[in-house]
Design a protein around this motif. Structure first.
Motif, short mmCIF file in Angstrom:
data_model
loop_
_atom_site.label_atom_id
_atom_site.label_comp_id
_atom_site.label_asym_id
_atom_site.label_seq_id
_atom_site.Cartn_x
_atom_site.Cartn_y
_atom_site.Cartn_z
N PRO A 1 0.84 -1.21 0.00
CA PRO A 1 0.00 0.00 0.00
C PRO A 1 0.87 1.25 0.00
O PRO A 1 2.08 1.19 0.26
CB PRO A 1 -0.80 -0.13 1.31
N GLU A 2 0.25 2.38 -0.28
CA GLU A 2 0.96 3.66 -0.42
C GLU A 2 1.93 3.93 0.73
O GLU A 2 3.09 4.27 0.52
CB GLU A 2 -0.09 4.77 -0.48
N LYS B 1 5.36 1.99 0.65
CA LYS B 1 6.26 2.06 -0.50
C LYS B 1 7.60 2.64 -0.07
O LYS B 1 7.65 3.66 0.63
CB LYS B 1 5.66 2.91 -1.61
N LEU B 2 8.68 2.02 -0.46
CA LEU B 2 10.02 2.50 -0.11
C LEU B 2 10.32 3.79 -0.87
O LEU B 2 10.09 3.88 -2.07
CB LEU B 2 11.08 1.45 -0.45
N GLN B 3 10.86 4.77 -0.14
CA GLN B 3 11.26 6.04 -0.75
C GLN B 3 12.79 6.17 -0.66
O GLN B 3 13.32 7.15 -0.15
CB GLN B 3 10.58 7.19 -0.03
N CYS B 4 13.46 5.14 -1.15
CA CYS B 4 14.92 5.12 -1.08
C CYS B 4 15.46 4.35 -2.28
O CYS B 4 14.70 3.73 -3.03
CB CYS B 4 15.39 4.48 0.23
N TYR C 1 7.59 7.95 -7.75
CA TYR C 1 7.37 6.51 -7.63
C TYR C 1 7.90 5.79 -8.88
O TYR C 1 8.56 4.76 -8.79
CB TYR C 1 5.88 6.17 -7.49
N ILE C 2 7.58 6.36 -10.03
CA ILE C 2 8.00 5.74 -11.30
C ILE C 2 9.52 5.82 -11.44
O ILE C 2 10.16 4.85 -11.84
CB ILE C 2 7.29 6.43 -12.49
N SER D 1 20.76 3.45 5.43
CA SER D 1 19.49 3.58 6.13
C SER D 1 18.34 3.47 5.15
O SER D 1 18.49 3.77 3.99
CB SER D 1 19.43 4.93 6.85
N THR D 2 17.22 3.02 5.61
CA THR D 2 16.03 2.92 4.78
C THR D 2 15.06 4.04 5.16
O THR D 2 14.76 4.21 6.33
CB THR D 2 15.35 1.56 5.00
N SER D 3 14.62 4.76 4.16
CA SER D 3 13.69 5.86 4.42
C SER D 3 12.42 5.67 3.63
O SER D 3 12.47 5.40 2.45
CB SER D 3 14.36 7.18 4.04
N ARG D 4 11.30 5.88 4.26
CA ARG D 4 10.03 5.81 3.55
C ARG D 4 9.37 7.18 3.44
O ARG D 4 8.48 7.37 2.67
CB ARG D 4 9.06 4.88 4.29
#
Length: 582
Positions: free
Chosen positions: A89-90, A93-96, A509-510, A577-580
């Protein structure tokens, strides 16, 4: 500055002469060019800086958004539903940026890449042990070697294909597109390529670790996929040939649901190959740990289903059986069957499979090929596809199709001027994110590369045309993750994708998904309206891409621009690090 020319007569000439004499031509050293009006600070609206995307944690190196194991296990195992696409779901979603593994190297160039893969790129050894007897893959030093074996062809794919070619016209271009269901490491597709046959191979992301990743790392077309409850993401009548080589798909389950779906995507006159259970059950029933009665009943059921589908058995010897689909409904005698009622047999994205038979297109004679007869490849590539000749694609005429071909040949010349390596083995795995009629792939066509032609689910449905040209592709929604592993494409081309999706989902996202599937030092070529390209360039500025915005090949006055980007080489470390949400 001005000039006072002498005209040869009149009062002005004398005045001009006097002024010229009075001019002091000495160099003045204390000229001051600074402005002497009052300095007023101009306040400008501060533009937000480009967002910088951080690397994801190293544990996401092989992240596949819509086929993650943790999410999959929340879904039913029945009919392989848990192995189908289940996207986050939104808010999840990973932002990294997905990191490459430490030691990542550019894959071996084709054709060496077919047989060798760097261990650092796909550091998974389980298949070398699990499939050792079947000759799938061997581990040697710091590379994997692929001898070309498979479960049903441990002696190599070449000998297996030679046997198929004794029945199926593989050599003369009549068979060009193929489907491998449950492909393993895709050695069948890998060895078909030198015979100018393009196979779309798929397998689930399951306990056979990284099988599709190995296929793409070798430079062979493949996607993560499964025959479960949802239709395959391909148009009807797409493939000249389909095979199951010990694919373990239960063909007789659910009243023949899976074999009916293969029939939907098989072209009239196409071939289906089955090697593995239950074929040659008399020899293998002990090895398969199944009773003779059970296997015999399964084979009889497959034969009955084939008859219902208008498939004629052409060959059975040893481990291989081959059927051929009739060319039309008139040439086949069958009792009343359940024909699918859907008006659009190509409306398949997330659509449930039905236990019904896809109807043949109408014909006027017993010998006419339903849907239209195709030329042999390579003539098929630029011949007018039957779908266009019959006016089946809205808004596309024979003339507009031919103009589209000319346009993409011209554009490819421009691309090669920008990057001279396009068309070489440096870019083996190529993706066109908005393929249209397949013009880009047709212009690029060579043995050195292959193109995954993606037709967005919100665009005009032209994927049938792509297949009729002898090319391969898939339906996809670019607001979701693509069915592939990270780092599987060398070159990504996208024309008009961002204009198409700018009101559907955030452009980042794309772009993050493009970054995920692009290899380090891979190239992106984007083409779109200038306003959209400026937005894209800004986002890409925070993604470790080197970008350059260029004018259209017809000049700077054309509002469409070209953005060329190269992904920088970098690998993950344990400190990532992982950022969302940053």
């Amino acid at each position: 500055m001005g000039a006072w020319p002498r005209s040869g007569f009149g009062k002005g000439d004398g005045l001009a002469l006097e002024i010229g004499k009075q001019t002091d031509c000495n160099i003045i050293s204390n000229l001051d060019f600074e402005p002497h009006h009052k300095v007023v600070k101009i306040s400008e609206p501060s533009l937000p800086k480009a967002k910088v995307f951080k690397p994801c944690d190293i544990r996401y190196t092989d992240y596949t958004p819509c086929q993650e194991q943790d999410r999959a296990m929340k879904f039913p195992r029945e009919n392989m539903i848990y192995r189908e696409r289940h996207c986050p779901p939104e808010k999840e979603k990973l932002q990294c940026l997905i990191p490459a593994p430490k030691g990542y190297m550019t894959p071996f160039p084709w054709p060496k890449g077919r047989d060798y893969v760097h261990y650092a790129n796909v550091p998974h050894k389980s298949l070398t042990v699990e499939k050792a007897v079947q000759n799938w893959v061997q581990f040697k030093g710091d590379v994997f070697k692929f001898p070309g074996g498979g479960t049903m062809f441990p002696q190599g794919a070449d000998a297996y294909i030679d046997e198929l070619a004794s029945v199926i016209p593989i050599a003369d271009g009549a068979v060009r597109t193929a489907l491998d269901t449950g492909c393993g490491v895709a050695s069948w597709g890998a060895y078909l390529l030198k015979r100018n046959v393009l196979a779309m191979s798929f397998a689930p992301r399951d306990n056979h670790e990284a099988q599709v990743q190995f296929a793409l790392e070798r430079g062979v077309p493949a996607v993560i996929g499964v025959l479960g409850s949802i239709r395959l993401p391909y148009p009807s009548r797409a493939f000249d040939m389909a095979q199951c080589s010990r694919c373990l798909i239960p063909w007789t389950s659910n009243n023949g649901l899976y074999i009916m779906e293969v029939d939907r995507v098989l072209r009239p006159g196409g071939y289906w190959i089955l090697s593995g259970p239950p074929i040659n059950w008399k020899t293998y029933y002990k090895t398969w740990q199944r009773s003779k009665k059970d296997l015999q009943a399964e084979q009889r059921q497959i034969e009955k289903l084939a008859e219902l589908l208008c498939w004629e058995k052409k060959y059975e010897k040893g481990d291989i059986a081959i059927w051929r689909k009739k060319v039309n409904a008139k040439s086949c005698q069958r009792n009343s069957v359940n024909i699918c009622k859907s008006k659009d047999v190509d409306d398949v994205w997330y659509k449930k499979m039905d236990t019904c038979i896809t109807p043949f297109p109408e014909v006027t004679s017993k010998d006419e090929v339903a849907g239209g007869k195709l030329k042999k490849f390579p003539a098929r590539l630029f011949a007018v596809p039957p779908l266009i000749a019959k006016g089946s694609v809205e808004g596309i005429t024979v003339e507009s199709y031919q103009e589209d071909n000319k346009l993409w040949k011209k554009r490819l010349i421009t691309y090669k001027r920008i990057n001279r390596l396009i068309g070489s083995t440096r870019y083996r795995n190529v993706m066109d994110m908005n393929a249209g009629l397949g013009g880009f792939a047709a212009a690029l066509e060579s043995q050195k590369s292959w193109v995954m032609n993606v037709v967005p689910t919100i665009a005009k449905n032209t994927l049938g045309v792509v297949y009729e040209r002898g090319l391969i592709g898939i339906y996809h929604d670019w607001c979701e993750g693509f069915s592939t592993y990270p780092r599987t494409y060398d070159l990504i081309h996208a024309s008009g994708v961002f204009s198409l999706y700018q009101s559907k989902c955030p452009l980042e996202y794309i772009l993050l998904e493009m970054d995920r599937i692009l290899r380090p030092e891979g190239t992106v070529i984007l083409r779109d309206e200038v306003d959209v390209m400026n937005k894209v360039k800004k986002i890409a500025g925070g993604m470790r891409w080197n970008t350059k915005l260029m004018d259209h090949e017809d000049g700077p006055l054309v509002p469409e621009k070209i953005l060329v980007a190269v992904k920088q080489y970098w690998v993950g470390s344990s400190g990532n690090s992982t950022s969302r949400d940053e």
